[in-house]
Motif scaffolding. Structure first.
Motif, mmCIF file in Angstrom:
data_model
loop_
_atom_site.group_PDB
_atom_site.id
_atom_site.type_symbol
_atom_site.label_atom_id
_atom_site.label_comp_id
_atom_site.label_asym_id
_atom_site.label_seq_id
_atom_site.Cartn_x
_atom_site.Cartn_y
_atom_site.Cartn_z
ATOM 1 N N ASN A 51 0.823 -1.210 0.000
ATOM 2 C CA ASN A 51 0.000 0.000 0.000
ATOM 3 C C ASN A 51 0.854 1.255 0.000
ATOM 4 O O ASN A 51 0.545 2.228 -0.689
ATOM 5 N N LEU A 52 1.929 1.243 0.762
ATOM 6 C CA LEU A 52 2.809 2.412 0.817
ATOM 7 C C LEU A 52 3.573 2.596 -0.489
ATOM 8 O O LEU A 52 3.749 3.719 -0.955
ATOM 9 N N THR A 53 4.017 1.505 -1.071
ATOM 10 C CA THR A 53 4.768 1.568 -2.332
ATOM 11 C C THR A 53 3.874 2.023 -3.480
ATOM 12 O O THR A 53 4.307 2.764 -4.354
ATOM 13 N N GLU A 55 1.119 3.921 -3.261
ATOM 14 C CA GLU A 55 0.222 4.804 -2.520
ATOM 15 C C GLU A 55 -0.840 5.464 -3.393
ATOM 16 O O GLU A 55 -2.024 5.485 -3.039
ATOM 17 N N ARG A 56 -0.444 5.985 -4.526
ATOM 18 C CA ARG A 56 -1.425 6.684 -5.382
ATOM 19 C C ARG A 56 -2.531 5.734 -5.823
ATOM 20 O O ARG A 56 -3.715 6.076 -5.780
ATOM 21 N N THR A 105 -3.418 2.920 -4.337
ATOM 22 C CA THR A 105 -4.186 2.532 -3.150
ATOM 23 C C THR A 105 -5.190 3.623 -2.793
ATOM 24 O O THR A 105 -6.352 3.338 -2.496
ATOM 25 N N ARG A 106 -4.748 4.869 -2.826
ATOM 26 C CA ARG A 106 -5.639 5.982 -2.482
ATOM 27 C C ARG A 106 -6.782 6.126 -3.488
ATOM 28 O O ARG A 106 -7.844 6.640 -3.158
ATOM 29 N N TRP A 129 -5.063 5.708 7.775
ATOM 30 C CA TRP A 129 -3.948 6.173 6.948
ATOM 31 C C TRP A 129 -4.464 6.859 5.691
ATOM 32 O O TRP A 129 -3.973 7.909 5.292
ATOM 33 N N LEU A 130 -5.481 6.297 5.088
ATOM 34 C CA LEU A 130 -6.060 6.855 3.867
ATOM 35 C C LEU A 130 -6.691 8.217 4.134
ATOM 36 O O LEU A 130 -6.587 9.133 3.325
ATOM 37 N N ASP A 168 -0.903 14.565 4.439
ATOM 38 C CA ASP A 168 0.540 14.393 4.623
ATOM 39 C C ASP A 168 1.039 14.890 5.979
ATOM 40 O O ASP A 168 1.945 14.313 6.560
ATOM 41 N N ARG A 221 -0.170 12.260 8.697
ATOM 42 C CA ARG A 221 -0.211 10.877 8.195
ATOM 43 C C ARG A 221 0.131 9.874 9.266
ATOM 44 O O ARG A 221 1.142 9.981 9.963
#
Length: 196
Positions: free
Chosen positions: A99-101, A103-104, A106-107, A167-168, A172, A175
Motif C-alpha cells: 500500500n505504501l509503495t 500509494e497513489r 491505493t488511495r 492512513w487513507l 501528509d 499521516r
C-alpha cells in the motif's frame, strides 16, 4: 504445462487488468469506463466483460494480486515456520508495504473497493488467512487453545483495515505511520492470545 489457448487467455486477462489499473491511476476509478479499458487493452468490449463482468471485478483482482504477492514474499522469509507473532506481523507488514509503495493507486482504489462492498464481500479472504495462522499457533502452543481462532482472525483483519482507513483519511501533515500502527494492533491482539 499450459496450452497455447490458456496462455492467450492469461495474456488477455493481464492486458485488461494492466489497462484498467493504468486508467484508474491516471483518471480515477469512477471516471474510467469499461469501453476505455477495452480500448487501451486492444480488445473488444465483450471480451473485457467476459474476463471482468463488472468494473468492480478489477478491484477484486487488485486485492487478489496483492495477497498473492504477500504470499510469495512471505515464503521467501521462511513462510509458516516463523513464530506466529512474527508470521502475522510479516504478512500484514507486506500488505502495508504494498500500500505504501503503490500509494497513489491505493488511495484511488481503496475507497472504490469499500463503496463496491469489498470489506463485506471480501471478509473471508484476509480473515481466513489470519484464522489459519491463529490455529497454527494453537497447534504449536503459541496461542491460547480456548480462544476462538475465527473471531481472532477477524479481529486482526479488522484492525488492519481500520489502520488502513485511518492512513487513507489523513493528509501528509498528520499521516498515520501505517507500519507502526499495524505492529501495535497486532501486538495488542497477541497479548490477549498469549498462553496464560
Amino acid at each position: 504445462m499450459t496450452t497455447r489457448r490458456e496462455r492467450k487467455r492469461l495474456h488477455t486477462r493481464r492486458r485488461l487488468y494492466e489497462a484498467a489499473v493504468q486508467l484508474f491511476e491516471e483518471q480515477g476509478y469512477d471516471a474510467t469506463t469499461m469501453d476505455e479499458i477495452a480500448e487501451l487493452a486492444d480488445t473488444a468490449r465483450a471480451t473485457a466483460y467476459n474476463y471482468f463482468p463488472r468494473k468492480s471485478s478489477f478491484l477484486d483482482e487488485w486485492m487478489h494480486r496483492r495477497r498473492e504477492q504477500v504470499s510469495v514474499d512471505l515464503d521467501a522469509q521462511g513462510g509458516e515456520s516463523q513464530p506466529i507473532g512474527a508470521l502475522l506481523r510479516s504478512y500484514l507488514d507486506e500488505l502495508a508495504r504494498i500500500n505504501l509503495t503503490q500509494e497513489r493507486l491505493t488511495r484511488t482504489l481503496l475507497p472504490a473497493w469499500v463503496r463496491a462492498g469489498g470489506p463485506i464481500d471480501d471478509a473471508p479472504a484476509l480473515a481466513d488467512v489470519m484464522t489459519r495462522y491463529i490455529r497454527l499457533g494453537q497447534q504449536r502452543g503459541e496461542v491460547r487453545e480456548d480462544c476462538d481462532a475465527e473471531r481472532a482472525g477477524h479481529l486482526i483483519r479488522n484492525a488492519y483495515l481500520g489502520n488502513l482507513y485511518l492512513w487513507l483519511r489523513d493528509d501528509d501533515s498528520t499521516r498515520l505511520d501505517l507500519l507502526n500502527a499495524v505492529h501495535e494492533s497486532v501486538d495488542i491482539v497477541l497479548r490477549g492470545l498469549a498462553p496464560r
